[in-house]
Write an enzyme that holds these catalytic residues in place. Sequence first.
Site, PDB file in Angstrom:
ATOM      1  CB  SER A 114      32.416  -8.494  16.956  1.00  0.00           C
ATOM      2  OG  SER A 114      31.965  -7.949  18.174  1.00  0.00           O
ATOM      3  CG  ASP A 198      26.180 -12.424  19.888  1.00  0.00           C
ATOM      4  OD1 ASP A 198      26.680 -12.120  20.983  1.00  0.00           O
ATOM      5  OD2 ASP A 198      26.688 -12.113  18.793  1.00  0.00           O
ATOM      6  CG  HIS A 230      30.106 -12.263  20.066  1.00  0.00           C
ATOM      7  ND1 HIS A 230      29.268 -11.367  19.434  1.00  0.00           N
ATOM      8  CD2 HIS A 230      31.345 -11.692  20.036  1.00  0.00           C
ATOM      9  CE1 HIS A 230      29.954 -10.316  19.044  1.00  0.00           C
ATOM     10  NE2 HIS A 230      31.225 -10.494  19.390  1.00  0.00           N
TER      11      HIS A 230
END
Length: 259
Positions: A114, A198, A230
């Site tokens: 991320s 995602d 994600h």
Amino acid sequence: MKWKSFDDREISGFYYKPPARFAGKRPVVVIVHGGPEGQSQPGFIARNNYYLDELGVALLYPNVRGSTGYGKTFVRLDNGAKREDSVKDLGAALDWIASQPDLDADRIMIMGGSYGGYMTLAASVHFADRIRCAVDIVGISNFVTFLENTEAYRRDLRRVEYGDERDPEMRKKLLEISPLTRAAEIKKPLFVIQGKNDPRVPASEAHQIVATLKQGGTPVWYLEGKDEGHGFQKKRNQDYQMYATILFMKKFLLDGMGE
């Protein structure tokens, strides 16, 4: 562990040392947390124990500026136009590694998910001559396209952190600091891992960095979970990601060590 960054600010992190049976200077994987309002803390490191116990790789978890747990001032030090100051903190971590007699500064891999994926890509740009390879997991490659394509429910919150791409001056700055803009400077092997569905960091962020690196001839591996969002949540996919990461490390980080 603690080290001083470019502005003499103290940055800290957690260092995991491989078992004593592994002789000589040890390779290092630097694992950057997401958020950026996150924090690496000591605890059970699950699958990452394999890197320590079976591959003899040291692990460093830095808490660069922007991390929580160090006060409100610290957590805001990377906001907006100050984004790359956190990347400089990562560079200072590389300096710390180079100062350690039991660590191999010529065998460093950066890995993160991320926001940590953005940091991984940024490190691949800024420290291409200081790392061996990198693993980007659901990372941001272009702040403008990220802000434009992330799900609407979280867009305004992210603009507070990264800057508002609708403002011309901020848009210019966001493009300037985006790894995709400087992808030609990424020369070391990169492994990109992404979930197709995602909603936070859309798969287009991975697609565009992979396509650009392929055009430039930089070694790049790509793994996409068709039924993931994600980060991989299904065990079979987590296992596949782990095995693929080990193969990547053996090929690009540990090659020539006989591990």
